[in-house]
Design a protein around this motif. Structure first.
Motif, short mmCIF file in Angstrom:
data_model
loop_
_atom_site.label_atom_id
_atom_site.label_comp_id
_atom_site.label_asym_id
_atom_site.label_seq_id
_atom_site.Cartn_x
_atom_site.Cartn_y
_atom_site.Cartn_z
N GLN A 155 -49.03 -94.02 -26.21
CA GLN A 155 -48.48 -93.95 -27.46
C GLN A 155 -48.50 -92.40 -27.80
O GLN A 155 -49.86 -91.74 -27.49
CB GLN A 155 -49.71 -94.87 -28.59
N GLU A 156 -47.62 -91.92 -28.59
CA GLU A 156 -47.38 -90.80 -29.09
C GLU A 156 -47.89 -90.91 -30.65
O GLU A 156 -47.24 -91.69 -31.40
CB GLU A 156 -46.03 -90.11 -29.00
N TRP A 157 -48.94 -90.29 -31.01
CA TRP A 157 -49.45 -90.40 -32.32
C TRP A 157 -48.84 -89.78 -33.46
O TRP A 157 -48.84 -90.00 -34.67
CB TRP A 157 -50.88 -90.24 -32.43
N THR A 158 -48.04 -88.57 -33.37
CA THR A 158 -47.34 -87.81 -34.01
C THR A 158 -45.81 -87.65 -33.90
O THR A 158 -45.35 -87.66 -32.71
CB THR A 158 -47.94 -86.67 -34.32
N GLN A 159 -44.95 -87.47 -34.69
CA GLN A 159 -43.55 -87.48 -34.49
C GLN A 159 -43.15 -86.44 -35.83
O GLN A 159 -43.32 -86.45 -36.69
CB GLN A 159 -42.90 -88.54 -34.38
N SER A 160 -41.80 -85.97 -35.39
CA SER A 160 -41.30 -84.98 -36.14
C SER A 160 -40.22 -85.87 -37.16
O SER A 160 -39.40 -86.62 -36.61
CB SER A 160 -40.67 -83.84 -35.56
N THR A 178 -46.04 -88.98 -39.44
CA THR A 178 -44.57 -88.37 -39.42
C THR A 178 -45.06 -87.02 -40.12
O THR A 178 -45.51 -86.96 -41.14
CB THR A 178 -43.67 -89.22 -40.30
N GLU A 179 -44.24 -85.87 -39.59
CA GLU A 179 -44.41 -84.87 -40.06
C GLU A 179 -43.34 -84.05 -40.38
O GLU A 179 -42.46 -84.16 -39.82
CB GLU A 179 -45.07 -83.70 -38.85
N ASN A 180 -43.21 -83.29 -41.50
CA ASN A 180 -42.48 -82.22 -41.85
C ASN A 180 -42.96 -80.98 -41.67
O ASN A 180 -43.51 -80.37 -42.55
CB ASN A 180 -41.54 -82.46 -43.45
N SER A 181 -42.68 -80.25 -40.72
CA SER A 181 -43.23 -79.16 -40.48
C SER A 181 -42.47 -77.84 -40.83
O SER A 181 -42.93 -76.57 -40.75
CB SER A 181 -43.53 -78.84 -38.88
N GLN A 182 -41.34 -78.16 -41.35
CA GLN A 182 -40.61 -77.01 -42.07
C GLN A 182 -41.08 -76.50 -43.38
O GLN A 182 -41.79 -77.08 -43.99
CB GLN A 182 -39.10 -77.50 -42.60
N ALA A 183 -40.70 -75.10 -43.80
CA ALA A 183 -41.26 -74.63 -45.16
C ALA A 183 -40.25 -75.13 -46.29
O ALA A 183 -40.56 -74.27 -47.40
CB ALA A 183 -41.08 -72.99 -44.87
N PRO A 198 -41.70 -83.22 -49.09
CA PRO A 198 -42.08 -81.86 -49.33
C PRO A 198 -42.52 -81.14 -47.99
O PRO A 198 -42.47 -81.78 -47.00
CB PRO A 198 -43.28 -81.87 -50.29
N PRO A 199 -42.55 -79.92 -48.02
CA PRO A 199 -42.74 -78.95 -46.87
C PRO A 199 -44.02 -79.05 -46.35
O PRO A 199 -45.15 -79.29 -47.02
CB PRO A 199 -42.35 -77.63 -47.32
N ASN A 200 -44.30 -78.91 -45.08
CA ASN A 200 -45.50 -78.70 -44.15
C ASN A 200 -46.34 -79.89 -44.71
O ASN A 200 -47.62 -79.72 -44.93
CB ASN A 200 -46.21 -77.38 -44.81
N THR A 201 -45.76 -81.13 -44.72
CA THR A 201 -46.64 -82.19 -45.00
C THR A 201 -46.39 -83.48 -43.70
O THR A 201 -45.60 -83.20 -42.95
CB THR A 201 -45.93 -82.82 -46.15
#
Length: 427
Positions: A155-160, A178-183, A198-201
């Motif tokens: 399992q991959e535990w994080t995703q974009s 799930t990550e939003n790594s954008q600013a 929202p950003p960076n969440t």
């Protein structure tokens, strides 16, 4: 200005500004075409103009009704026997103990805010109804429980959340963080609806039984805010959300999520039994040392209590219990840590949302005690915050596009800001 003022009594917060600061840069897509939009949480959600407002946010002729308690409802609540039960006796004693703190502290904070032109009453009343959206997230989490769990090593535990091209990717919301790594914030389609992220969440949409991806992703947090779905008669009657027995909260993996010295903050209802449980059972079970009790005081846009302070039914305040996680193998003295000491009996004064269970963000207040770079987590969240990780079975509830106003942004400014972020000036 999200923090209107700070004093020895506490803080006055502008809850809507706290939300909006995460959406100063927001992008939506049509195919691969990117569009900049201006995004704000709907203002009418914070138009609490009078005391005794209707918690259901009922709308009458385009206006949110702030209904006075009727004689009929008063009769319904009238006890057959005049005697108080033990819970009511305990609640009355607790109220008397903190009454002067609430009354005097709130007056000082409201007076200071009004001298700055805040909490001076609304001159414009919103004609728009409150947003209403049929939230199916908890039901979807129940369905997702039927899916088999993947072995840990596979399992991959994080995703974009977003693809390299910038559009929304196909994501599994129920078994990966799930990550939003954008600013910048993004309007994205998820499970048949549109949400604003929202950003960076980062977030995980799951119920209690599927929280392990949050643990497995290996992050340790400096702040953990918990807003439990406490059991009470009002929740059972309204069926707004499913509640959780207090004993089940002990299963939350706080020791696996908190870093040593982590600041743990739990929202507690005004039932003394819940407060005793947190202080005497829950925190000791996790290895958390109680350091303070704070109070969220709810006021109208004119600075009045939303309910009479001495109302026997609903109080205009809620309690927060703050503690520090002290692992058994951590022998560092509390005096040796770099964290600022947390003062006791502080007030957070704000106009509450007319939307049920939408609490004010604590990010700016807690920053004083953990630093601006702290890693922060919210459990049982119903919304997302920039820079935070959030978990819950309704974690996207207040991110639904129906709660926001969107309009075209000044593209030249947005592009310039984006270019600056991509190519920062050298110093």
């Amino acid at each position: 200005m999200s923090v209107v003022l700070q004093s020895n009594s506490g803080w006055v917060l502008d809850s809507q500004s706290l939300i909006d600061r995460g959406y100063t840069r927001c992008i939506t897509w049509t195919g691969h075409q990117k569009t900049h939009v201006k995004c704000n949480f709907k203002r009418q959600c914070f138009h609490i103009l009078k005391s005794h407002y209707n918690m259901s946010g009922r709308v009458d002729g385009g206006h949110t009704v702030m209904a006075q308690k009727t004689e009929k409802s008063a009769k319904k609540r009238k006890r057959k026997h005049g005697e108080l039960n033990q819970g009511e006796i305990d609640a009355k004693a607790f109220h008397e103990k903190i009454r002067s703190i609430i009354l005097e502290g709130t007056k000082a904070l409201v007076d200071s805010a009004q001298s700055l032109g805040y909490l001076s009453g609304e001159t414009e009343t919103s004609q728009d109804p409150l947003p209403s959206q049929d939230c199916r997230l908890a039901a979807l989490c129940e369905i997702a429980k039927e899916l088999p769990l993947v072995a840990d090593e596979e399992q991959e535990w994080t995703q974009s959340l977003l693809t390299e091209e910038g559009g929304a990717s196909h994501v599994d919301l129920f078994s990966q963080v799930t990550e939003n790594s954008q600013a910048w914030a993004a309007v994205v389609p998820l499970i048949g609806e549109e949400y604003i992220i929202p950003p960076n969440t980062a977030f995980l949409l799951s119920d209690f039984t599927r929280i392990q991806p949050l643990v497995q992703c290996g992050r340790r947090f400096d702040v953990i805010v918990i807003d439990p779905p406490w059991e009470n008669k009002s929740v059972k009657r309204s069926r707004r959300y499913s509640s959780l027995p207090s004993s089940q909260l002990k299963r939350l993996p706080v020791p696996l999520l908190g870093s040593p010295g982590c600041l743990v903050v739990t929202w507690v209802t005004n039932r003394p039994s819940h407060l005793r449980f947190v202080r005497d059972e829950l925190y000791p079970h996790w290895g958390v040392e109680v350091v303070a009790e704070w109070f969220w005081v709810k006021v109208t846009t004119s600075g009045e209590f939303v309910f009479p302070l001495d109302s026997p039914h609903k109080k205009p305040y809620e309690v927060l219990v703050l503690g520090r996680y002290r692992p058994a193998n951590d022998h560092t003295s509390p005096l040796q840590t770099a964290n600022a000491p947390v003062e006791d009996k502080r007030l957070i004064v704000s106009v509450p949302s007319a939307l049920h269970s939408q609490k004010p963000s604590l990010s700016e207040v807690l920053k004083l005690y953990v630093g601006a770079e702290a890693k922060c987590l919210e459990l049982f969240a119903r919304s997302l915050q920039p820079g935070w990780t959030s978990w819950g079975n309704e974690v996207l509830k207040f991110q639904h596009i129906s709660y926001f106003n969107l309009e075209p942004a000044d593209t030249s400014k947005a592009v310039a800001t984006e270019d600056t972020a991509d190519n920062p000036a050298e110093t």
